[in-house]
Each structure stands twice: as structure tokens, then as C-alpha cells.
Design an enzyme around this catalytic site. Structure first.
Site, PDB file in Angstrom:
ATOM      1  N   ALA A  10       0.769  -1.258  -0.035  1.00  0.00           N
ATOM      2  CA  ALA A  10      -0.074  -0.085  -0.149  1.00  0.00           C
ATOM      3  C   ALA A  10       0.851   1.139  -0.007  1.00  0.00           C
ATOM      4  O   ALA A  10       0.283   2.519  -0.096  1.00  0.00           O
ATOM      5  CB  ALA A  10      -0.972   0.238   1.114  1.00  0.00           C
ATOM      6  N   CYS A  11       2.313   0.942   0.174  1.00  0.00           N
ATOM      7  CA  CYS A  11       3.106   2.366   0.050  1.00  0.00           C
ATOM      8  C   CYS A  11       3.761   2.404  -1.049  1.00  0.00           C
ATOM      9  O   CYS A  11       4.525   1.557  -1.512  1.00  0.00           O
ATOM     10  CB  CYS A  11       4.061   1.960   1.267  1.00  0.00           C
ATOM     11  SG  CYS A  11       5.399   3.220   1.246  1.00  0.00           S
ATOM     12  N   GLY A  12       3.663   3.611  -1.719  1.00  0.00           N
ATOM     13  CA  GLY A  12       4.252   4.147  -2.927  1.00  0.00           C
ATOM     14  C   GLY A  12       5.845   3.895  -3.133  1.00  0.00           C
ATOM     15  O   GLY A  12       6.460   3.382  -4.068  1.00  0.00           O
ATOM     16  N   ARG A  15       6.645   0.229  -3.145  1.00  0.00           N
ATOM     17  CA  ARG A  15       6.493  -0.411  -4.579  1.00  0.00           C
ATOM     18  C   ARG A  15       7.406   0.030  -5.381  1.00  0.00           C
ATOM     19  O   ARG A  15       8.008  -0.810  -6.223  1.00  0.00           O
ATOM     20  CB  ARG A  15       4.949   0.097  -5.042  1.00  0.00           C
ATOM     21  CG  ARG A  15       3.907  -0.398  -4.147  1.00  0.00           C
ATOM     22  CD  ARG A  15       2.531  -0.304  -5.082  1.00  0.00           C
ATOM     23  NE  ARG A  15       2.134   1.146  -5.066  1.00  0.00           N
ATOM     24  CZ  ARG A  15       1.415   1.959  -4.299  1.00  0.00           C
ATOM     25  NH1 ARG A  15       0.935   1.526  -3.050  1.00  0.00           N
ATOM     26  NH2 ARG A  15       1.305   3.245  -4.603  1.00  0.00           N
TER      27      ARG A  15
END
Length: 132
Positions: A10-12, A15
Site C-alpha cells: 500500500a506504500c508508494g 512499491r
């Protein structure tokens, strides 16, 4: 080379870091640490390998940091570890471990020195271009 990433999908930043690792030709071990949190021993090993304090690994944004009063300097390192084990979202991410070292990869391009073959050019999700 074995690469391990403690990842939150969920963390850019997490990712982007994972994508950079893969763009460098690595097939990393991906540990979604919110689903499979590290043990106390493992968390202490990671902190030691990064040469940081438990407080430096705490994440504030999007966590119960404020409601738990973790900004208060009264908390000892072992107590901060207890909080991270009880609330893994407090562990900042992504943490990447390779034979070249272990580090908290914020910003995501902090992973590049840890890779044998970092990508020559990479474009983050937000369009920002990164070069080693």
C-alpha cells in the site's frame, strides 16, 4: 545475490523500491511485514545492521504514533520495539537487505547502491526519473 525487502504494497515508496530491485534483474524475497511481522530478534538484527536506533525506524504518518505518545523521549528502546511488534505499521518501510548492506530505503532510490546491477534509468510511479 539474495535480496530481501520488507514491503508494504500500500506504500508508494515500497512499491517503487521493489520495482527498482526487479528492474535491476533481481527476484527478491518479498516479506509483507504487516502480514508476517519480524520477530523481536529479527527486528533487532535489522536495526543493528542498519546502524540506527529503534526510534529512527518508527513511522509516524498513518500510524498510531501520536495516540500512543511515542514522541515522548521517556520510551526506552526495548519499549519502542514492543510497540513496533504490537503495531507493525509503526515499522518504517521498505527495509532492504542484500549482501551489500541493509537499509531503510526512503527515498526509494536509496536501494540503488545495494544492487549489483542497478537500473540505468527508472521512472517512479509519480513520473519522477531516477538514475544511479
Amino acid at each position: 545475490m539474495t535480496v530481501t525487502i520488507y514491503h508494504n504494497p500500500a506504500c508508494g515508496t515500497s512499491r517503487n523500491t521493489l520495482a527498482m530491485i526487479r528492474a535491476g534483474g533481481e527476484d527478491p524475497v518479498v516479506i509483507e511485514y504487516l502480514k508476517t511481522p519480524p520477530s523481536r530478534e529479527r527486528l533487532l538484527e535489522l536495526i543493528a545492521a542498519m546502524s540506527i536506533t529503534p526510534r529512527e525506524l518508527l513511522r509516524e504518518k498513518g500510524t498510531p504514533y501520536a495516540e500512543l505518545g511515542l514522541a515522548d523521549p521517556k520510551w526506552r528502546d526495548d519499549e519502542l520495539i514492543d510497540f513496533m511488534l504490537a503495531h507493525p505499521i509503526l515499522i518504517n518501510r521498505p527495509i532492504v537487505e542484500t549482501p551489500k548492506g541493509t537499509r531503510l530505503c526512503r527515498p526509494s532510490e536509496a536501494v540503488l547502491p545495494l544492487l549489483d546491477n542497478p537500473p540505468h534509468e527508472f521512472v517512479k510511479e509519480d513520473g519522477e526519473k531516477v538514475a544511479p
